[in-house]
Structure formats: C-alpha cells, structure tokens
Design an enzyme around this catalytic site. Structure first.
Site, mmCIF file in Angstrom:
data_model
loop_
_atom_site.group_PDB
_atom_site.id
_atom_site.type_symbol
_atom_site.label_atom_id
_atom_site.label_comp_id
_atom_site.label_asym_id
_atom_site.label_seq_id
_atom_site.Cartn_x
_atom_site.Cartn_y
_atom_site.Cartn_z
ATOM 1 N N LYS A 76 6.050 5.424 -5.308
ATOM 2 C CA LYS A 76 6.176 4.431 -4.242
ATOM 3 C C LYS A 76 7.328 4.873 -3.344
ATOM 4 O O LYS A 76 8.361 5.337 -3.841
ATOM 5 C CB LYS A 76 6.453 3.055 -4.860
ATOM 6 N N SER A 151 3.203 -5.501 -2.725
ATOM 7 C CA SER A 151 3.600 -4.482 -1.777
ATOM 8 C C SER A 151 3.236 -3.061 -2.203
ATOM 9 O O SER A 151 3.251 -2.154 -1.372
ATOM 10 C CB SER A 151 5.116 -4.548 -1.540
ATOM 11 N N SER A 175 4.458 -7.474 -7.022
ATOM 12 C CA SER A 175 3.994 -6.280 -6.306
ATOM 13 C C SER A 175 3.405 -5.168 -7.149
ATOM 14 O O SER A 175 2.871 -4.208 -6.597
ATOM 15 C CB SER A 175 5.126 -5.695 -5.462
HETATM 16 N N1 GLN Z 1 4.724 -10.708 -2.228
HETATM 17 C C1 GLN Z 1 6.074 -10.983 -2.625
HETATM 18 C C2 GLN Z 1 6.980 -10.858 -1.422
HETATM 19 O O1 GLN Z 1 6.481 -10.682 -0.377
HETATM 20 C C3 GLN Z 1 6.517 -10.057 -3.717
HETATM 21 C C4 GLN Z 1 6.738 -8.675 -3.264
HETATM 22 C C5 GLN Z 1 7.237 -7.775 -4.344
HETATM 23 O O2 GLN Z 1 7.026 -8.022 -5.537
HETATM 24 N N2 GLN Z 1 7.930 -6.746 -3.918
HETATM 25 O O3 GLN Z 1 8.158 -10.933 -1.491
#
Ligand code: GLN
Length: 484
Positions: A76, A151, A175
C-alpha cells in the site's frame, strides 16, 4: 502461477519449476495487461523487483531462504520504501521519495519477498472506495463499474485480479476488512500494537494498524508472521512474542464459542448478505462451534465516535505537511503564511480538508470537552462492550459490510453515507482488537464478506477459524472471470 497459493509458489520455487525472476516477470506482464483498466498500481518498481528476484533465486539455489523467499507482493502506498515514491494517494506527497523503509517493508524484504510496486489508496487512507486518490479511482475486478472498497482499494484490486499474490494494507476504521469483503479476499487487521507503524504515513495514530490482504487465511498467516513483532521505533508496538500462526491453522474448532451481536444483524443489512453470513455461521456450527446471541449495545455510537477521534488525530498528524519540510510547495509564496495556505490548499483534496477542519474544531478550546473528551469516554464504553462479550464467547461473528460493492460515484457526494460503510468494522479499531474478513458468499456475482473479531492478540485463533471455514467452502477460491 497467479492463482497459486503462497505455499504452492514456494514449492514451485524450491523445486525449480520456475524461478523468482520468471514469477516476477509473470506478474509484471499481468500488471501491464490489466492495470490500465483497474488502476491498482500507482508505481511499478520493475527493475528493483527483478533485482530482488535474482537475489532470491541465488538464495534458493544455495538451499537458503524461507517460506516467502522469491514471492512477489505489493505495498500500500503509505508504507515508506527507501528510494521509491510514497505518495499516500495525495498530491501533497506526489514528489516524495521516502528516504527509509517502513519496519514492515524491512521485514518483508528480509524475508526475501519481491516488491512489485506501490498500490493505490484513498488519500491519506481517508475513504471507503479509493475514489479520493489523487491518482484516480481503482476499479473492482468483479465489476469494473464498481468500487473495490477502501481505503486499501489498490491492495485488494491487485490481489483479486492476480496482479500480485498478496499485498500489505492498513486499517484505521475498516480499510482492510471492507475492501477485502467487496473483492472476495481474506484480510486481517491485527491487534493494535502487534505490527509496527514505523514508516507508515500516519492518519489516526491510536487506530492505524498494518495488515495483509490475501486469497486465504493460510496465505495471510504466512505474511502476517513475517510482519508482526516488536519494534522500538513505534512506542505503541507491544513487546510480546508472536504466536506461530501457521501452527495455529488446522486446530479443531470444536467447542469454540461464537457470539453473534444483535446490533450487527439489524436494520440496513442487505438480506442477501445476511443470508450468506447466517449460512457461514451454520457451517461453523457444523464444525463443532456453538453460536450464542450477544449484545454490543454501544455499536451505534462507533461511527460518530470514530469521526471525532480520527479527524482529531488526523488534523494533528497532517500539520507536518506545511510546504517547508517535504511534500508539495506552492509556486512563489509571498510570505510564510501564504506558503502554508497555498501549499496545503493545493496539496490536499476535499475529503482530507474536511477531516482537518472537523479535527481542528473538535480539538479547539471550548469544544474539546464536549467532543473529543466525550468521544474518548464513549470509546471506552465500546471497548467495555467487547470485554464483556469476550467473557462469554471466543470470537464475535457478523457481516463485514451492509451490502456488496457499490457503483463508482454513487456515494462520492454524500460523505455520511460513505462513512456508514464502516458501521460494522470501526468498533474493532476503537477497541484495538484483531479482526478479519473472509468471503462467505456472493450476490449478483459480487462477493460478500464475513467478519470475525477476536480478543487482543488472538490473531492465531481468528486465522484458524477462517482456515477451518475455508476448508469446507469455496468462496475464497473464486476468481473474477476476466482475470482468471
Ligand atoms: N473509511 C474509514 C475512513 O474513511 C476508515 C478508513 C481506514 O480504515 N483507513 O476514515
């Protein structure tokens, strides 16, 4: 080769059916063929990958190396990679060449893995669809008109389409699990503190945790084994021996107590998702587990709590991007204030700015007690819910998401709907618990995910339950037709 398990790849390498260079070239070719549509990679590091592959081949020729030597992976794009751009999905870091490796990158390099490249993500990991990336959205290999989740959308799209055998990812509020669910993969977010955050671009430091997305619990166990462990450079990393995850697989699950929280099966859950999750629970019952209804009463407070805590920490973490030290700098600033304003104004996208504003507000004098302090108290209540549940049961089971993958653009104008994607996943981050998602069905050709949440440091048990299920089900072995 792209459909083989990591164990099969290791076997093929050891028995010289193919070399790491051939394996690496196979994946690089697939990236060239397919990634124009999917947009899962932001940076492909072909030259470096081939050099790593040659080194792995030399090791294998000497009879050295371990179970991951010579196997490719994707990182990532928020894990720092020495000499390679680490952009975090942001224009702010578009020109940032990391001067060092993240702890997990060091560990996986040392394990002999081959880095194919860096994969796409929502900007600064803020999002649930990989649409907030400066590099454009990633598409879901199961239906390219749909999002892969986020994400870690680049990580899952690359693995689901066979453009990498496995990938690293991070989970602050879902995410790893949400995108794994939407693409039919197995994803694990370990206990907070199990894996070092050193060299991982920070979003919300008390919630962020690194993990893996893979095709099976067995594959995930192998890679997690190599990533987990103490690192003094992350002060929240826990000094505690790492369990033998591979050894934990294959344990009998007879007598395992599984809790089904009523709050995870209520309003908003797609009936087809519910049916698939119920069927998977019944399958585990057949294997000897017992199912117990439980209550996690503060579940409805997890999304609002998270959207105070996470932006607060983000606003603090992202203050380092000031146009001075690194990252984007505006052209010809007239004074220091102009430099800050325009560099940040130009470098950050809308969602990141929204979080910085919310975070700054909830931390400001006069509002701190009402919002931030209050959220910290509710966070404790949510953790206490789980502590009580784990007196009764060994594992909590539910859906990972309410529905299957949604269409690109469907939720981009509605941040609150987007935030609700993580309604079942966020609580585990607030409580620091390990959690995973495994495929347990499909609706209209789109994957459905089952979530398992465990006690602190009980990753071995989660992986074992997932593995036991994957021995009696085939959902994890399905491939999107266009990429088989
Ligand atoms: N969807 C959540 C956010 O927008 C979690 C994102 C994540 O786990 N990095 O913050």
């Amino acid at each position: 080769m792209h459909k083989d398990s990591l164990a099969a790849l290791a076997d093929g390498l050891r028995n010289r059916r193919f070399s790491s260079r051939e394996l690496t070239e196979h994946f690089l070719t697939r990236i060239e063929q397919h990634d124009g549509t999917l947009n899962s990679y932001v940076t492909v590091t072909a030259e470096r990958a081939l050099a790593q592959a040659d080194a792995a081949d030399a090791q294998i020729a000497k009879g050295e190396g371990g179970p991951l030597t010579g196997i490719p992976l994707a990182h990532k794009d928020l894990f720092c990679t020495n000499g390679v751009r680490t952009a975090c999905g942001s224009k702010m870091l578009d020109n940032f060449i990391a001067p060092y490796d993240a702890h997990i990158v060091e560990l996986l390099d040392a394990a002999g893995m081959v880095t194919l490249g860096k994969v796409n993500m929502d900007e600064f990991a803020m999002g649930s669809s990989t649409e907030t990336s400066y590099y454009g959205p990633t598409r879901n290999p199961w239906d390219t008109a749909r999002v892969p989740g986020g994400s870690s959308g680049g990580s899952v799209a690359a693995v689901a389409a066979g453009l990498a055998p496995v990938a690293t990812a991070t989970d602050t509020g879902g995410s790893i699990r949400q995108p794994a669910a939407l693409t039919g993969l197995t994803g694990i977010k370990p206990t907070y503190g199990r894996v070092s955050r050193y060299g991982m671009v920070a979003f919300a430091s008390s919630l962020d945790q690194a993990g893996v997305v893979a095709h099976s619990a067995e594959d995930a166990a192998l890679v997690l084994q190599a990533m987990a462990g103490f690192d003094a450079r992350d002060s929240t990393c826990v000094e505690r021996p790492v369990d033998d995850y591979a050894a934990a697989l294959g344990n009998d699950i007879r007598g395992l107590k599984i809790g089904l929280p009523s709050q995870y099966f209520g309003e908003g859950l797609d009936p087809q998702v519910r049916a698939a999750v119920d069927a998977a629970a019944a399958e585990l019952e057949k294997l000897g587990a017992t199912l117990t209804p439980i209550e996690l009463p503060n579940t409805p407070l997890s999304v609002p709590t998270y959207y105070v805590v996470a932006p607060a920490e983000a606003s603090s973490n992202l203050s380092r991007f000031d146009g001075v030290r690194y990252g984007h700098r505006c052209a010809e600033p007239v004074n220091l204030e102009d430099l800050y304003k325009r560099s940040r104004g130009e470098g950050f996208g809308d969602e990141v700015k929204r979080r910085i504003m919310v975070g700054t507000y909830v931390l400001s004098h006069g509002y701190y007690d009402a919002y931030y302090l209050q959220a910290q108290k509710v966070r404790r209540l949510i953790a206490d819910d789980f502590a009580r549940a784990f007196e009764q049961v060994d594992v909590v089971l539910g859906p990972t998401t309410q529905g299957t993958a949604f269409a690109l653009g469907e939720q981009t104008d509605d941040p609150v709907t987007m935030y609700l994607n993580d309604i079942y996943t966020i609580a585990a981050n607030l409580a620091g618990l390990p959690a995973m998602s495994i495929p347990c069905g499909q609706a209209a050709g789109l994957p459905i995910g089952l979530q398992l949440i465990g006690r602190h440091f009980d990753e071995g048990r989660l992986l074992n339950v997932a593995h036991a299920y994957q021995q009696v089900s085939d959902w994890h072995a399905l491939w999107p037709e266009a990429y088989a």
